[in-house]
Design a protein around this motif. Structure first.
Motif, PDB file in Angstrom:
ATOM      1  N   SER A   9      33.037-113.697-102.783  1.00 40.54           N
ATOM      2  CA  SER A   9      32.316-113.699-101.082  1.00 40.54           C
ATOM      3  C   SER A   9      33.007-114.046 -99.992  1.00 40.54           C
ATOM      4  CB  SER A   9      31.062-114.603-101.266  1.00 40.54           C
ATOM      5  OG  SER A   9      30.319-114.041-102.331  1.00 40.54           O
ATOM      6  N   ALA A  79      35.302-118.177-102.846  1.00 32.48           N
ATOM      7  CA  ALA A  79      33.978-118.632-103.287  1.00 32.48           C
ATOM      8  C   ALA A  79      33.100-117.407-103.741  1.00 32.48           C
ATOM      9  CB  ALA A  79      33.304-119.044-101.721  1.00 32.48           C
ATOM     10  N   CYS A  80      32.085-117.724-104.605  1.00 29.68           N
ATOM     11  CA  CYS A  80      31.240-116.694-105.195  1.00 29.68           C
ATOM     12  C   CYS A  80      29.808-117.212-104.563  1.00 29.68           C
ATOM     13  CB  CYS A  80      31.389-116.828-106.490  1.00 29.68           C
ATOM     14  SG  CYS A  80      30.044-115.928-107.312  1.00 29.68           S
ATOM     15  N   ASN A  81      29.325-116.678-103.493  1.00 30.25           N
ATOM     16  CA  ASN A  81      28.120-116.748-103.055  1.00 30.25           C
ATOM     17  C   ASN A  81      26.896-116.206-103.948  1.00 30.25           C
ATOM     18  OD1 ASN A  81      29.569-117.460-100.589  1.00 30.25           O
ATOM     19  ND2 ASN A  81      27.701-117.990 -99.833  1.00 30.25           N
ATOM     20  N   VAL A  88      22.930-121.820-107.664  1.00 33.27           N
ATOM     21  CA  VAL A  88      24.120-122.610-107.680  1.00 33.27           C
ATOM     22  C   VAL A  88      24.248-123.386-108.909  1.00 33.27           C
ATOM     23  CG1 VAL A  88      25.164-124.632-106.440  1.00 33.27           C
ATOM     24  CG2 VAL A  88      24.332-122.796-104.996  1.00 33.27           C
ATOM     25  N   GLY A 113      23.351-125.109 -96.610  1.00 33.86           N
ATOM     26  CA  GLY A 113      23.296-124.406 -97.953  1.00 33.86           C
ATOM     27  C   GLY A 113      23.514-125.427 -98.958  1.00 33.86           C
ATOM     28  N   SER A 115      26.116-126.100-102.521  1.00 28.84           N
ATOM     29  CA  SER A 115      27.579-125.659-103.052  1.00 28.84           C
ATOM     30  C   SER A 115      27.801-126.838-103.972  1.00 28.84           C
ATOM     31  CB  SER A 115      28.588-125.369-102.217  1.00 28.84           C
ATOM     32  OG  SER A 115      29.117-126.419-101.478  1.00 28.84           O
ATOM     33  N   ALA A 129      28.320-121.100-103.979  1.00 25.78           N
ATOM     34  CA  ALA A 129      27.465-121.615-102.813  1.00 25.78           C
ATOM     35  C   ALA A 129      26.361-120.732-102.693  1.00 25.78           C
ATOM     36  CB  ALA A 129      28.525-121.345-101.590  1.00 25.78           C
ATOM     37  N   TRP A 130      25.331-121.257-102.048  1.00 23.11           N
ATOM     38  CA  TRP A 130      24.312-120.491-101.436  1.00 23.11           C
ATOM     39  C   TRP A 130      24.120-120.687-100.030  1.00 23.11           C
ATOM     40  CZ3 TRP A 130      19.819-122.658 -99.125  1.00 23.11           C
ATOM     41  CH2 TRP A 130      19.034-121.553 -98.646  1.00 23.11           C
ATOM     42  N   ALA A 131      24.107-119.818 -99.220  1.00 24.81           N
ATOM     43  CA  ALA A 131      23.975-120.030 -97.891  1.00 24.81           C
ATOM     44  C   ALA A 131      22.793-118.950 -97.537  1.00 24.81           C
ATOM     45  CB  ALA A 131      24.933-119.310 -96.986  1.00 24.81           C
ATOM     46  N   ALA A 134      23.636-115.441 -95.734  1.00 23.66           N
ATOM     47  CA  ALA A 134      24.287-114.310 -96.484  1.00 23.66           C
ATOM     48  C   ALA A 134      23.333-113.259 -97.062  1.00 23.66           C
ATOM     49  CB  ALA A 134      24.953-114.914 -97.733  1.00 23.66           C
ATOM     50  N   PHE A 145      26.713-112.566 -92.528  1.00 21.97           N
ATOM     51  CA  PHE A 145      26.826-113.971 -92.833  1.00 21.97           C
ATOM     52  C   PHE A 145      26.379-114.755 -91.533  1.00 21.97           C
ATOM     53  CE2 PHE A 145      28.452-118.146 -93.569  1.00 21.97           C
ATOM     54  CZ  PHE A 145      28.381-118.219 -95.131  1.00 21.97           C
TER      55      PHE A 145
END
Length: 146
Positions: A9, A79-81, A88, A113, A115, A129-131, A134, A145
């Motif tokens: 991501s 990063a992997c969202n 997460v 978020g 992470s 991560a989580w946002a 996104a 994003f």
């Protein structure tokens, strides 16, 4: 799909002088996110977010206790969202079970978020991560994003 999606991501560069890097990437004409500023900047490039973050701040998250001169961290994170805050923790646990080294446990971040950071067997840093801002397409490519 498993707990850690096969998804890249975000690529983040640790900026020693973020203003110089911002000027360079802006001059390329890349599409900068409106939420960018001198403390964090990002460009959406073909389904992946390319981010610039001040070196001391990124090092505090991705390489706590590692000095620049130690050679133990390149200054780059991948990063992997994931799709939710809870994912997460599940993805982090799956990565650790697969052999990742814990760098930073899952935590809620000041930017809103959640992470965590892990290192692969060669020390490459991954943020899981989580946002909430996104958005992904059906293939998992980042389409917006912020």
């Amino acid at each position: 799909m498993g707990p850690l999606p096969a998804r890249l991501s975000v690529v983040t560069l640790a900026a020693r002088d973020i203003r110089v890097l911002l000027s360079f990437y802006r001059a390329l004409g890349w599409p900068e996110l409106p939420s960018s500023d001198d403390g964090w900047s990002a460009f959406l490039l073909g389904g992946v977010l390319f981010a610039l973050y001040p070196l001391p701040d990124l090092a505090a998250e991705a390489a706590p206790g590692v000095s620049d001169s130690a050679g133990g961290w390149s200054g780059v994170t991948l990063a992997c969202n994931v799709d939710s805050r809870a994912e997460v923790d599940a993805a982090f646990a799956a990565a650790v079970a697969a052999g990742a080294t814990v760098v930073a446990e899952p935590t809620d971040r000041s930017w809103g978020g959640r992470s965590a950071y892990i290192a692969d067997p060669e020390g490459n840093r991954w943020e899981i991560a989580w946002a909430g801002t996104a958005r992904f397409d059906e293939r998992g490519a980042l389409i917006s994003f912020g």
